[in-house]
Design a protein around this motif. Structure first.
Motif, short mmCIF file in Angstrom:
data_model
loop_
_atom_site.label_atom_id
_atom_site.label_comp_id
_atom_site.label_asym_id
_atom_site.label_seq_id
_atom_site.Cartn_x
_atom_site.Cartn_y
_atom_site.Cartn_z
N HIS A 286 0.83 -1.21 0.00
CA HIS A 286 0.00 0.00 0.00
C HIS A 286 0.87 1.26 0.00
O HIS A 286 0.54 2.23 -0.66
N SER A 289 2.14 1.86 -3.49
CA SER A 289 1.09 2.45 -4.36
C SER A 289 0.90 3.91 -4.04
O SER A 289 0.72 4.73 -4.96
N LEU A 290 0.92 4.27 -2.78
CA LEU A 290 0.73 5.67 -2.39
C LEU A 290 1.89 6.53 -2.87
O LEU A 290 1.71 7.70 -3.22
N HIS A 293 1.12 7.77 -6.05
CA HIS A 293 -0.15 8.53 -6.05
C HIS A 293 -1.29 7.72 -6.60
O HIS A 293 -2.19 8.23 -7.25
N ARG A 294 -1.29 6.50 -6.28
CA ARG A 294 -2.39 5.64 -6.64
C ARG A 294 -3.00 5.03 -5.37
O ARG A 294 -2.29 4.72 -4.43
N CYS A 295 -4.31 4.91 -5.49
CA CYS A 295 -5.03 4.31 -4.33
C CYS A 295 -4.72 2.81 -4.30
O CYS A 295 -4.92 2.11 -5.28
N GLU A 301 -6.01 7.57 -9.06
CA GLU A 301 -4.91 8.50 -8.79
C GLU A 301 -5.26 9.34 -7.58
O GLU A 301 -6.37 9.85 -7.46
N VAL A 302 -4.29 9.51 -6.75
CA VAL A 302 -4.49 10.31 -5.51
C VAL A 302 -3.40 11.38 -5.51
O VAL A 302 -2.21 11.06 -5.56
N ASP A 304 -2.71 13.95 -3.14
CA ASP A 304 -1.95 14.08 -1.87
C ASP A 304 -2.01 12.76 -1.09
O ASP A 304 -3.07 12.33 -0.61
N THR A 305 -0.92 12.06 -0.96
CA THR A 305 -0.87 10.74 -0.27
C THR A 305 -0.14 10.77 1.07
O THR A 305 0.08 9.74 1.69
N LEU A 308 -2.06 9.51 4.10
CA LEU A 308 -2.25 8.04 4.01
C LEU A 308 -0.93 7.31 4.26
O LEU A 308 -0.88 6.28 4.91
N ARG A 309 0.12 7.94 3.70
CA ARG A 309 1.41 7.25 3.88
C ARG A 309 1.83 7.25 5.35
O ARG A 309 2.40 6.29 5.85
#
Length: 565
Positions: A286, A289-290, A293-295, A301-302, A304-305, A308-309
């Motif tokens: 995960h 992926s972040l 910038h991917r969920c 596409e995300v 701001d990660t 989440l990171r």
């Protein structure tokens, strides 16, 4: 002092009622001789008179075939110690009367007759019964064995003058020693007890030998058996072993339970750690992926990660920390498992050692039981052996005492034999009986024989010396009249004939009445011997009985015949 018991024949009556004839002979108290003509004096009835005396008293003699005994009645008037008696015999019927002719007893049985006469004689020969092996009063003939000689039965050392003597085993020896006082009821009882004791001792000794043999084998077996010295100690050992087993079993059981629990706990920890590792890998994916910038869930596409990171990085830290804790826990669990496994292994070793010990203990128990059994057998045999030895000792003491009593009889027999030898040897020399071996005199039970004219002489001296022995060794017993029928025998020469009569007259002293018979004797035929009465038979041949004697004496026959009614 009691007067010597001596029987004296006073009168003999012989009746033949069918012929109305009789013969009456009166005897002197001392020496009598019945004789007849030296020319033709045979067959006058001398032997009938001689045989009739003891025949009337219950002995069966050998009458000549011409003498018809059936239908004859015999009466003997006799005295014992001045007491007068009558005995009546007709065939098998006997009656005995006192001096007043009162019936004392009557019988047709010889044993009853002997027992009843025994009360008068104060003597009755007793011999072992052949079938029942008991001592019994014999028929009367055995009382008179020493005192009657039939001229036709001069047979050396054999008692041949009476019939039916062989009904008792070994009767000659026993009867002789009975007359001499060396065989009686006491002797017979002692001998019976000795035989019984000897058999019992022999049986006990065999039992003793068997017990000793068994005991020896038991001792050998006991030596081969190892065993605890104390059965209580053995029981204590066994009890201690049981506790040891329980302790080992309990420890093994508890260790095994703990092992199972810890192993289960380790499995749970390992599964948790595996799940945590999987979660860590997923969290790393995960984060990757972040960073692109991917969920990580929808691949969108995300922009701001960062937030989440940060969250994923925190999760990752938690996973690492938790994984470390789990690994520590697993490591600790492994140590516990290793420890418990060592404890379990140690318990198994103890169990193995115990089981080996238990096997040895079982063998020991078996040895002990075997030993205990052998000990019991040994003690039982030893107890029996002690009892048997004591029984043998007791019976040997009794046997020794009985043998001591028997020795008295045997010493008397030895003395009798010695005296018998002296008497017989002297008479052998006196009569010049060279053909007779003196070794035959060594025992009174031995037989010897002589031939020709010496046979009646040897017979006469044998009987005479038996009477002498009776006087010496049994003087208190009754002395019966000596009745010797023609002891010279027809083949004897004149010199020997006279010597035989002189010998008898000189050697049969006043202890016994003497009645002899022979042809052609006169009172002055004998040198230095005086007969008190010479009875001369002048009747015709075979005509001993006469009407006159019957007429003069028939009243006595009638009286005694009826008295029993």
């Amino acid at each position: 002092m009691e007067e010597m018991r001596k029987m004296i024949f006073k009168k003999l009556y012989i009746f033949s009622s069918s012929e109305k004839k009789a013969k009456v002979i009166e005897f002197a108290e001392g020496k009598n001789i019945i004789t007849s003509s030296p020319v033709d004096g045979t067959d006058r009835g001398k032997s009938v008179i001689m045989k009739s005396l003891y025949h009337a008293l219950g002995a069966d003699c050998y009458f000549d075939d011409k003498w018809q005994d059936d239908g004859k009645a015999y009466i003997v008037n006799f005295t014992i110690a001045n007491e007068k008696y009558y005995i009546f015999r007709c065939n098998r019927l006997f009656k005995v009367f006192d001096s007043n002719r009162r019936l004392l007893f009557k019988t047709i049985d010889r044993h009853e007759l002997a027992a009843s006469l025994g009360t008068i004689f104060k003597f009755a020969v007793k011999l072992p019964n052949r079938s029942e092996d008991t001592l019994e009063i014999t028929p009367p003939a055995y009382n008179y064995l020493l005192y009657f000689l039939d001229q036709d039965k001069l047979d050396g050392t054999n008692f041949a003058s009476f019939k039916q003597l062989a009904q008792y085993p070994n009767y000659k020896e026993n009867a002789l020693f009975y007359h001499f006082g060396a065989f009686d009821g006491n002797y017979y009882e002692i001998m019976h007890k000795l035989e019984s004791l000897s058999d019992e001792i022999s049986r006990l000794k065999k039992d003793k030998e068997l017990s000793e043999s068994m005991l020896e084998k038991v001792f050998v077996s006991i030596k081969d058996v190892s065993y605890s010295k104390s059965i209580d100690l053995l029981r204590h050992d066994i009890e201690r072993s049981k506790e040891q087993y329980s302790s080992i079993a309990k420890m093994l059981s508890e260790t095994r339970t703990k092992l199972i629990e810890i192993r289960n706990e380790k499995d749970e920890l390992q599964r948790s750690l595996h799940s945590l590792e999987h979660l860590g890998k997923l969290n790393e994916n995960h984060i990757s992926s972040l960073l692109k910038h991917r969920c990580p869930l929808c691949e969108s596409e995300v922009a701001d990660t960062l937030h989440l990171r940060v969250m994923k990085y925190n999760t990752n830290d938690d996973i690492i920390l938790l994984s470390s804790d789990l690994q520590i826990s697993i490591s600790q669990t492994d140590k516990k498992i290793a420890k418990l496994e060592e404890e379990y292994k140690d318990g198994l070793s103890k169990l193995s050692a115990y089981e080996k010990s238990l096997g040895n203990k079982t063998a020991e128990v078996n040895d002990v039981l075997k030993h205990q059994g052998l000990i019991e057998v040994r003690d039982s045999i030893t107890s029996d052996l002690v009892t048997t030895r004591k029984a043998i000792e007791g019976k040997e003491v009794s046997e020794k005492e009985l043998k001591k009593q028997i020795r008295v009889y045997n010493d008397r027999k030895k003395e009798i034999n010695q005296r018998y030898y002296e008497l017989m040897l002297a008479d052998k020399i006196k009569f010049g009986l060279e053909e007779i071996d003196a070794k035959g005199f060594e025992k009174i039970t031995n037989s010897f024989s002589a031939g020709g004219s010496n046979k009646p002489i040897s017979t006469v001296i044998w009987y005479t010396n038996l009477i002498k022995l009776k006087h010496q060794f049994n003087p208190d017993a009754i002395n019966f009249p000596v009745v010797f029928d023609s002891p010279n025998n027809a083949e004897t020469d004149l010199t020997k004939r006279v010597r035989v009569y002189e010998y008898l007259a000189q050697n049969i002293d006043d202890k016994n009445q003497l009645i002899l018979s022979g042809i052609g004797f006169k009172s002055d035929d004998f040198d230095g011997v005086q007969f008190d009465k010479v009875i001369y038979l002048e009747n015709a041949k075979y005509e001993l009985l006469c009407e006159e004697d019957y007429s003069n004496n028939s009243q006595l026959l009638i009286e005694l015949s009826k008295t029993s009614e």
